[in-house]
Every structure is written in structure tokens, then in C-alpha cells.
Design a protein around this motif. Sequence first.
Motif, PDB file in Angstrom:
ATOM      1  N   SER A  12       0.756  -1.157   0.061  1.00 33.47           N
ATOM      2  CA  SER A  12       0.176  -0.059  -0.064  1.00 33.47           C
ATOM      3  C   SER A  12       0.892   1.172   0.060  1.00 33.47           C
ATOM      4  N   LEU A  13       0.561   2.050  -0.860  1.00 29.38           N
ATOM      5  CA  LEU A  13       1.197   3.427  -0.826  1.00 29.38           C
ATOM      6  C   LEU A  13       0.205   4.688  -0.319  1.00 29.38           C
ATOM      7  N   ILE A  14       0.223   5.370   0.775  1.00 28.93           N
ATOM      8  CA  ILE A  14      -0.567   6.245   1.142  1.00 28.93           C
ATOM      9  C   ILE A  14       0.139   7.597   0.890  1.00 28.93           C
ATOM     10  N   ASN A  15      -0.751   8.383   0.042  1.00 28.75           N
ATOM     11  CA  ASN A  15      -0.259   9.783   0.013  1.00 28.75           C
ATOM     12  C   ASN A  15       1.378  10.005   0.003  1.00 28.75           C
ATOM     13  N   VAL A  16       1.922   9.389  -0.994  1.00 31.97           N
ATOM     14  CA  VAL A  16       3.348   9.256  -0.985  1.00 31.97           C
ATOM     15  C   VAL A  16       3.943  10.509  -1.898  1.00 31.97           C
ATOM     16  N   GLU A  17       4.668  11.195  -1.315  1.00 31.76           N
ATOM     17  CA  GLU A  17       5.325  12.526  -2.174  1.00 31.76           C
ATOM     18  C   GLU A  17       7.013  12.097  -2.252  1.00 31.76           C
ATOM     19  N   VAL A  18       7.389  12.368  -3.417  1.00 32.29           N
ATOM     20  CA  VAL A  18       8.966  12.105  -3.677  1.00 32.29           C
ATOM     21  C   VAL A  18       9.510  13.536  -4.118  1.00 32.29           C
ATOM     22  N   ILE A  19      10.595  14.008  -3.537  1.00 30.27           N
ATOM     23  CA  ILE A  19      11.385  15.037  -4.006  1.00 30.27           C
ATOM     24  C   ILE A  19      12.785  14.783  -4.255  1.00 30.27           C
ATOM     25  N   TYR A  20      13.247  15.589  -5.350  1.00 31.18           N
ATOM     26  CA  TYR A  20      14.722  15.171  -5.745  1.00 31.18           C
ATOM     27  C   TYR A  20      15.622  16.446  -5.558  1.00 31.18           C
ATOM     28  N   ASP A  21      16.733  16.401  -4.939  1.00 36.87           N
ATOM     29  CA  ASP A  21      17.646  17.513  -4.674  1.00 36.87           C
ATOM     30  C   ASP A  21      16.938  18.610  -3.657  1.00 36.87           C
ATOM     31  N   PHE A  22      15.945  17.953  -2.894  1.00 37.13           N
ATOM     32  CA  PHE A  22      15.297  18.813  -2.009  1.00 37.13           C
ATOM     33  C   PHE A  22      14.425  19.713  -2.396  1.00 37.13           C
ATOM     34  N   VAL A  23      14.236  19.930  -3.637  1.00 39.64           N
ATOM     35  CA  VAL A  23      13.364  20.882  -4.314  1.00 39.64           C
ATOM     36  C   VAL A  23      12.266  20.392  -5.244  1.00 39.64           C
ATOM     37  N   SER A  24      12.817  19.345  -6.003  1.00 42.67           N
ATOM     38  CA  SER A  24      11.798  19.268  -7.052  1.00 42.67           C
ATOM     39  C   SER A  24      11.011  17.954  -6.956  1.00 42.67           C
ATOM     40  N   MET A  25       9.712  18.174  -7.005  1.00 41.91           N
ATOM     41  CA  MET A  25       8.791  17.319  -6.441  1.00 41.91           C
ATOM     42  C   MET A  25       8.381  16.422  -7.758  1.00 41.91           C
ATOM     43  N   ALA A  26       8.782  15.153  -7.681  1.00 41.66           N
ATOM     44  CA  ALA A  26       8.421  14.397  -8.904  1.00 41.66           C
ATOM     45  C   ALA A  26       6.964  13.427  -8.721  1.00 41.66           C
ATOM     46  N   VAL A  27       6.657  13.038  -7.466  1.00 40.33           N
ATOM     47  CA  VAL A  27       5.410  12.394  -7.293  1.00 40.33           C
ATOM     48  C   VAL A  27       4.845  13.041  -6.196  1.00 40.33           C
ATOM     49  N   LYS A  28       3.445  13.322  -6.158  1.00 42.58           N
ATOM     50  CA  LYS A  28       2.592  14.118  -5.436  1.00 42.58           C
ATOM     51  C   LYS A  28       1.408  13.676  -4.800  1.00 42.58           C
ATOM     52  N   GLY A  29       1.775  12.794  -3.799  1.00 41.56           N
ATOM     53  CA  GLY A  29       0.588  12.304  -3.059  1.00 41.56           C
ATOM     54  C   GLY A  29      -0.055  11.202  -3.707  1.00 41.56           C
ATOM     55  N   VAL A  30       1.029   9.990  -4.047  1.00 32.63           N
ATOM     56  CA  VAL A  30       0.348   8.841  -4.992  1.00 32.63           C
ATOM     57  C   VAL A  30      -0.291   7.896  -3.943  1.00 32.63           C
ATOM     58  N   SER A  31      -1.477   7.407  -3.940  1.00 32.98           N
ATOM     59  CA  SER A  31      -2.061   6.340  -3.275  1.00 32.98           C
ATOM     60  C   SER A  31      -2.292   5.174  -4.079  1.00 32.98           C
ATOM     61  N   LEU A  32      -1.790   3.936  -3.873  1.00 33.63           N
ATOM     62  CA  LEU A  32      -2.229   2.925  -4.640  1.00 33.63           C
ATOM     63  C   LEU A  32      -1.989   1.574  -3.890  1.00 33.63           C
ATOM     64  N   THR A  33      -2.617   0.395  -4.247  1.00 36.39           N
ATOM     65  CA  THR A  33      -2.728  -0.721  -3.611  1.00 36.39           C
ATOM     66  C   THR A  33      -2.545  -2.105  -4.286  1.00 36.39           C
ATOM     67  N   VAL A  34      -1.629  -2.851  -4.097  1.00 42.16           N
ATOM     68  CA  VAL A  34      -1.700  -4.173  -4.992  1.00 42.16           C
ATOM     69  C   VAL A  34      -1.893  -5.197  -3.897  1.00 42.16           C
ATOM     70  N   PRO A  35      -3.176  -6.063  -4.455  1.00 40.37           N
ATOM     71  CA  PRO A  35      -3.510  -7.448  -3.393  1.00 40.37           C
ATOM     72  C   PRO A  35      -2.509  -8.196  -3.395  1.00 40.37           C
ATOM     73  N   GLU A  36      -2.556  -9.028  -2.271  1.00 42.53           N
ATOM     74  CA  GLU A  36      -1.621 -10.060  -2.314  1.00 42.53           C
ATOM     75  C   GLU A  36      -2.245 -11.274  -3.466  1.00 42.53           C
ATOM     76  N   GLY A  37      -1.124 -11.570  -3.958  1.00 46.49           N
ATOM     77  CA  GLY A  37      -1.230 -12.308  -5.402  1.00 46.49           C
ATOM     78  C   GLY A  37      -1.850 -11.829  -6.707  1.00 46.49           C
ATOM     79  N   GLY A  38      -2.043 -10.558  -6.607  1.00 41.66           N
ATOM     80  CA  GLY A  38      -2.961  -9.684  -7.755  1.00 41.66           C
ATOM     81  C   GLY A  38      -1.658  -9.241  -8.833  1.00 41.66           C
ATOM     82  N   MET A  39      -2.044  -8.656  -9.522  1.00 43.59           N
ATOM     83  CA  MET A  39      -1.526  -7.944 -10.733  1.00 43.59           C
ATOM     84  C   MET A  39      -2.032  -6.618 -11.247  1.00 43.59           C
ATOM     85  N   VAL A  40      -1.311  -5.479 -11.040  1.00 48.09           N
ATOM     86  CA  VAL A  40      -1.897  -4.111 -10.821  1.00 48.09           C
ATOM     87  C   VAL A  40      -0.682  -3.444 -11.911  1.00 48.09           C
ATOM     88  N   ALA A  41      -1.528  -2.594 -12.765  1.00 49.06           N
ATOM     89  CA  ALA A  41      -0.624  -1.679 -13.609  1.00 49.06           C
ATOM     90  C   ALA A  41      -0.759  -0.118 -13.257  1.00 49.06           C
TER      91      ALA A  41
END
Length: 270
Positions: A12-41
Motif C-alpha cells: 500500500s502506498l498512502i499519499n506518497v510524495e517524492v522530491i529530488y535535490d530537496f526541491v523538485s517534486m516528482a510524485v505528488k501524493g500517490v496512493s495505490l494498492t497491490v493485493p496479495e497475489g494480484g496484478m496491477v498496472a
Amino acid sequence: MTAGTEAPPILSLINVEVIYDFVSMAVKGVSLTVPEGGMVALLGSNGAGKSTTLKAISGLLKAERGRVSRGEVIFQGRQIGDVPPQARVAMGIVQVLEGRRVFEHLTPDENLEAAAARSLSGSQIAAEKDRIYGYFPRLFERRHAQAGYLSGGEQQMLAIGRALMTQPKLLMLDEPSLGLAPFLVREIFEIIQRINREQGLSVLLVEQNALAALEIVSHGYLIENGRVVMHDTAEALRANSDIREFYLGGSEGKNFRDIKHYSRRKRWLT
């Protein structure tokens, strides 16, 4: 599991944000879920934040001067934000990087052995190789050739085989179709689907080739500019008129690599 119940999430990803070099935000609050044994794109165009999301899960951001600045990455119920990449592999998380990363000077056989979990005995390594060769008979035929002389499709098969040697619980694939002919994409995706079905291996597939990806997964997330803008079943996404227009070709044959502008209003953004 009883009929009608959903598998618990392995990731599970819950509101994940990623920054590079302390300033550049590449991912802005991503939430997603992969079920056990599932396939997700995870779908989206080049630069949308797909690969960065995978690296937030595998722990490979630090090498690129990136970090998760907010949110949670939860694997099998455990928050793993502070877990180093090697420990995440030991937990069962493995990422097949874009670009078919293999040891070109080694044979496929040597590549597989080099990727094996340290805890495996010689007989267990041999059994794992046999299992992988069963999925990829082409690799068995070329097992004594230098990997650098394999075709692009064979190198992609070897990259996936190397990941399987770690005995993962979650397999993350970053653009496995990139640069491959359509018949090879179909072959590799069918093998991934078979591994998922037979081994119960959870799969998170990052792809620009939305049409191929939605044929084998149960659910998909669409990411644009670092944000998830749509999430639904694969069937619903294939049927969505906007998804068909912008990401599955539509009547004018558009695809991710052809689209230069997003000027037309997208209904899911309003």
C-alpha cells in the motif's frame, strides 16, 4: 479465502510524495494498492512519475538524490520507509529496472546464479534455475552464450529471471515492453501472467503500452504529472472513452509516444 472477499494488500502506498535535490517534486501524493497475489498496472506517459514511484517502493531513490518526503510505503503491514534497499529485497521486494540490466559478460546461467538469494543451497539454486528455464525455454537454449549477445527480448526474459532468483513476493517491472516487437511483448506478458497464476506472485507493472498491460492485470492506476488521476478495473479502463482516446490509441491511432499536447480537456481532471 471465501468467495466474494478481496485479497489483503501486500503493498500500500498512502499519499506518497517524492522530491529530488530537496526541491523538485516528482510524485505528488500517490496512493495505490497491490493485493496479495494480484496484478496491477501503473500507466502513464514518459515523465509522469511511474519509475519514481517504483523506486520509492524498492528504496532506490537515494542513489538518484531523491527521497520520500511524505506518506507511507507499507509492505505486508509494515512501514518500510527507513528500510535500506538490500533489506527490502530480502523481505521479498524486487524491481526489474528499465533497460534490461544484465551482466553482459556472463552467460544466462551465470547471471541467474549471481542473482540467487544467499540463503539458497546449491541444489535449491539448481531447482530455481530449472523453474525459470521452464518459463523461459529460450533462455535454456542460450544458457551458455554471453548475455551481451542475446536479443532484446531474451535479455528482458533474463532480467525477469534474475529477479525471480531472489524468490520475491512482489515483482515490480519497469517498462518491460520497451523497444520490443509486439509478438515478443505478448509472449513476455503471457509468461508474467502464467507466473502470477501458478506461483501466486504479486506483480506491479509499470507501462506506457497501456493496451498490452490492461490485457493481463486486474486493476490499473493512471498517473499524470506525479498524481494518480484515475483508478479502476482493467475492464473499466479499457472501456473508458477518454482512456481509449488518449492512452489506447483511439480512432486516430494515438499513443503515449505520439501525443505531444494534452490541450483537450480531460473529464477526469474537472
